[in-house]
Every structure is written in C-alpha cells, then in structure tokens.
Design a protein around this motif. Sequence first.
Motif, short mmCIF file in Angstrom:
data_model
loop_
_atom_site.label_atom_id
_atom_site.label_comp_id
_atom_site.label_asym_id
_atom_site.label_seq_id
_atom_site.Cartn_x
_atom_site.Cartn_y
_atom_site.Cartn_z
N THR A 197 41.77 131.26 25.88
CA THR A 197 42.72 132.13 25.13
C THR A 197 43.04 133.40 25.92
OG1 THR A 197 41.92 131.20 22.88
CG2 THR A 197 43.22 133.26 22.96
N TYR A 198 41.97 134.07 26.34
CA TYR A 198 41.99 135.29 27.10
C TYR A 198 43.02 135.09 28.35
CZ TYR A 198 40.16 139.54 29.42
OH TYR A 198 40.00 140.75 30.40
N GLY A 199 42.72 134.01 28.92
CA GLY A 199 43.49 133.88 30.25
C GLY A 199 44.77 133.29 30.07
N SER A 200 45.31 132.94 29.03
CA SER A 200 46.41 132.23 28.67
C SER A 200 47.92 133.23 28.76
CB SER A 200 46.69 131.33 27.41
OG SER A 200 46.36 132.32 26.41
N ALA A 201 47.63 134.44 28.68
CA ALA A 201 48.65 135.24 28.46
C ALA A 201 49.53 135.29 29.59
CB ALA A 201 47.89 136.72 28.31
N THR A 202 50.84 135.37 29.29
CA THR A 202 51.92 135.42 30.13
C THR A 202 51.93 136.76 30.66
OG1 THR A 202 53.21 133.98 28.79
CG2 THR A 202 54.56 135.78 30.26
N PHE A 203 51.55 138.09 29.94
CA PHE A 203 51.54 139.39 30.29
C PHE A 203 50.31 140.23 29.79
CE2 PHE A 203 52.76 143.78 31.15
CZ PHE A 203 53.83 143.68 32.17
N ALA A 204 49.43 140.31 30.72
CA ALA A 204 48.04 140.72 30.37
C ALA A 204 47.87 142.39 30.75
CB ALA A 204 47.07 139.98 30.86
N ILE A 205 47.60 143.23 29.89
CA ILE A 205 47.56 144.62 30.36
C ILE A 205 45.82 145.07 30.28
CG2 ILE A 205 48.22 147.14 29.75
CD1 ILE A 205 50.32 144.78 28.18
N ASN A 206 45.16 145.21 31.35
CA ASN A 206 44.09 146.07 31.33
C ASN A 206 43.89 147.66 31.46
OD1 ASN A 206 42.87 143.06 31.12
ND2 ASN A 206 43.93 143.20 33.24
N ALA A 207 44.92 148.43 31.96
CA ALA A 207 44.86 149.70 32.26
C ALA A 207 45.67 150.43 31.01
CB ALA A 207 45.90 150.08 33.47
N PRO A 208 45.11 151.93 30.74
CA PRO A 208 45.57 152.45 29.74
C PRO A 208 46.76 153.24 29.85
CG PRO A 208 43.90 153.83 31.13
CD PRO A 208 44.06 152.36 31.71
N TYR A 209 47.35 153.82 29.18
CA TYR A 209 48.62 154.34 28.87
C TYR A 209 49.85 153.55 29.35
CZ TYR A 209 45.45 158.30 28.89
OH TYR A 209 44.41 159.21 28.58
N PHE A 210 49.84 152.27 29.02
CA PHE A 210 50.94 151.47 29.47
C PHE A 210 51.97 151.50 28.38
CE2 PHE A 210 53.19 147.44 28.83
CZ PHE A 210 53.38 147.32 29.93
N VAL A 211 53.21 151.40 28.79
CA VAL A 211 54.39 151.63 27.85
C VAL A 211 55.47 150.48 28.40
CG1 VAL A 211 56.44 152.86 27.21
CG2 VAL A 211 54.25 153.99 27.62
N ALA A 212 56.04 149.82 27.28
CA ALA A 212 57.14 148.92 27.32
C ALA A 212 58.35 149.21 26.44
CB ALA A 212 56.62 147.41 27.06
N LYS A 213 59.39 148.79 26.93
CA LYS A 213 60.52 149.18 26.24
C LYS A 213 61.68 148.37 26.57
CE LYS A 213 59.98 154.33 26.21
NZ LYS A 213 60.77 155.60 26.30
N ASN A 214 62.09 147.77 25.24
CA ASN A 214 63.36 146.97 25.42
C ASN A 214 63.30 145.77 26.42
OD1 ASN A 214 64.92 148.93 24.05
ND2 ASN A 214 65.05 149.98 25.92
N ILE A 215 62.13 145.05 26.13
CA ILE A 215 61.76 143.86 26.86
C ILE A 215 61.24 142.78 26.07
CG2 ILE A 215 59.50 144.76 27.58
CD1 ILE A 215 60.13 143.43 30.63
N ALA A 216 61.19 141.56 26.37
CA ALA A 216 60.83 140.46 25.73
C ALA A 216 59.58 139.68 26.46
CB ALA A 216 62.12 139.36 25.28
N PHE A 217 58.60 139.18 25.65
CA PHE A 217 57.35 138.66 26.48
C PHE A 217 57.42 137.35 25.55
CE2 PHE A 217 56.57 143.23 26.51
CZ PHE A 217 56.36 143.41 27.82
N LYS A 218 57.27 136.14 26.26
CA LYS A 218 57.28 134.83 25.73
C LYS A 218 56.18 134.07 26.41
CE LYS A 218 62.00 134.78 24.19
NZ LYS A 218 63.46 133.84 24.31
N ASN A 219 55.50 133.26 25.54
CA ASN A 219 54.85 131.93 25.88
C ASN A 219 55.65 130.90 25.58
OD1 ASN A 219 52.88 129.90 26.17
ND2 ASN A 219 51.47 131.48 26.37
N LYS A 220 55.93 130.07 26.31
CA LYS A 220 56.84 128.93 26.17
C LYS A 220 56.10 127.58 25.78
CE LYS A 220 60.84 129.07 26.10
NZ LYS A 220 61.90 128.98 25.18
N ALA A 221 54.75 127.85 25.81
CA ALA A 221 54.09 126.38 25.54
C ALA A 221 54.74 125.80 24.07
CB ALA A 221 52.73 126.84 25.22
#
Length: 361
Positions: free
Chosen positions: A143-167
């Motif tokens: 499960t841990y490795g299946s991510a489309t987008f993985a964040i391991n660093a602090p102070y991350f920001v995302a705005k106005n974007i879509a993250f999908k796993n299409k399985a």
Amino acid sequence: MDAMGLKFFIIILFFTSANSRTHLNSLKIAEEGYLDWIRRMSFRNHSHFEEAKNIFVPCKIIKVHKNPKYGDFTSMQKAINSIPVVNLCRVVISVSAGTYKEKIEIPATMAYVTFEGAGSDKTIIQWDDTADRKGPKGQPMGTYGSATFAINAPYFVAKNIAFKNKAPPPPAGVTGKQAVAVRISADMAAFINCKFVGTQDTLYDHKGRHYFKNCYIQGSVDFIFGDGLSLYEGCRLHAKTNKYGALTAQKRESMLEETGFSFVNCKVTGSGALYLGRAWGTFSRVVFAYTFMDKIITPKGWYNWGDKKREMTVFYGQFKCSGPGADHTGRVSWARELTQQEAQPFISLSFIDGHKWLKNI
C-alpha cells in the motif's frame, strides 16, 4: 491521558470503588482530569510535534507545461529533479493544464515545495499502481509504495491540482488491490482546492500535521486512512461503491499519540452503505463537526475492526452535524454526540497548530 483513556479510567474506578463516597470522589477526579485534557487541547501550542519554522516567500518559480515553448519542463518529475536534494527555500512549481501520467515521490530533504495547478479539473497527475504490483526489486510494492504522489518532506503545499490513482475498482474479496492516490509521510503539509480520486485507500494520511481546505476526496473503502493529525475543512467526501464502504481508518495506537482526523463543515455524499470510520488503530480518533451526511451513512456509523476491546479505547464523535445520515440515535454505544466543550479542541486550526505553519498559505 486523552479523552477515551480517561473514559476507560472512569469505568475501572466504578467497578473497583470500595464505597460510594470513594467512588464519587474518584469520578470527580477523573472528570476534572478529562476537563484538563480539553483545556490543554484548546491551547495553541498543545502539540508534541516540533515547532514550525515555515518559509512563505518563494526563492524560485518553475513552470511545467506540456509544450516546451511555454515552460521550463514538460513533466513534474523533471521539475522536482531540478531542485537541490537538500532544499532550504520555498520553490513554487507552477503546472499548466493537462493530464500528467507520472509517479512522483518527493524526498525527505526536499522541504518547502509548492505545487500550483491551473485548477483541480484541469491539472491532473495520475498513475495506476496497486499494492500487489511488483516493484523494481520484484517484490509487491505494498500500500505504501502504490501511491501516485508521495510526500516525504515537510512544509509541502499543493493548490488547484488533482491526484488520481486510476487502478480499477477491485472485485469483492480480492486482496492486494489498495491503490493510493497520495501518501503524506511528512509534517506540515497543506492542500487547498485539490482533488484526490481513487477507490480503496485513496488518501494515505500517514503521519504528521496536515490541512485540507475545500478539497474533494473520493473512494470506497478506508479512503482516508493513516495516523496523521489532520484537519479537513470544507471538504467534499464522496463514496463510490455498490456495497459497504468506510470513509476513514485512523490508526492511532496509543493514548499518548496526539493524532486523529477532524472534519469540519464538510459534506459526505455518494453511493453504497458507508461507515464513518473503522478502528484500524486501538485508540483510533475521528470527529465530524458541522458536517452534512447523506443517507448513505449506516445507522451504526462506526465499526470496531472486529475487535470489541477497541470499543473501550477509540474516540469517535459528532458535533452539530446535519442531513439524513447524521442521526445519532442509531449509532453504536461507544460513539459520542459531543458537547461544545468536548468538540472545541477539534474544530479550529489549533488542532494542528496551524496558526504558525499555515500562515499566508
């Protein structure tokens, strides 16, 4: 000691008290302890997490565009690769409209990264890994490795974007088909006006303090899960299943952990029959406040993960929720309809110490 730990303490006192006077005194002491916990959680600096030292002014802006004439890079991964591995300033990656078929992982040392899309319906990053798919070394990625987008660093920001796993949605009873869209394994991450789309295990709220504002999150089973300390504000939580599903699976394992999920002014919709949460962790903690719940919510509301002992230690609560699925009369006996005082620690940015690290986001 947290609220449910004190609840357990009260019950023990009830059965072990030698006489009524001692019993009443003990209950008074335990109740005072519970109120102390409420007051402490209401303070701004209650968290055991490290003090926030965020950086808000960008030192660099990188443009990603499908057409190389209009951007610095044509892929998100190439943009990330251009950032120093040990990053010490705010870098904004501006991503134009388009569907980017990439699997991304931000390393732990690459702090202060912001992704800004053209809109969650326009800028999409997608992949289709599942937990049983073999990784580079021939082993299932899990499960841990299946991510489309993985964040391991602090102070991350995302705005106005879509993250999908299409399985595709897994058939009933099949194992190994967890398919994560985003995994957040770092402290102080914020998502504004984003979409998270998948089926089983869509959003891995793994660890750290996280903030979700006006986001859309879709899935079927445990589609918000992990052991984060996270506030979801004004989000749309959409179940997509023809059978039983679960919205959350919070994994708090100890009364000493200051983790949990709080949903404030959200909206729960979709299809199927949905549990608000399953007790993945022995001390699982989830609260819904001022949230609209459609009729898809099962009357019982919560599931003990097949372990009745967890009913004594979880903290599941509702506060002033509305809609046909919010009726608390049919809920399991170990869920709570919170008072204003009980709900207060969960319904503001102080729950995640956000008054510092969320400034100007």
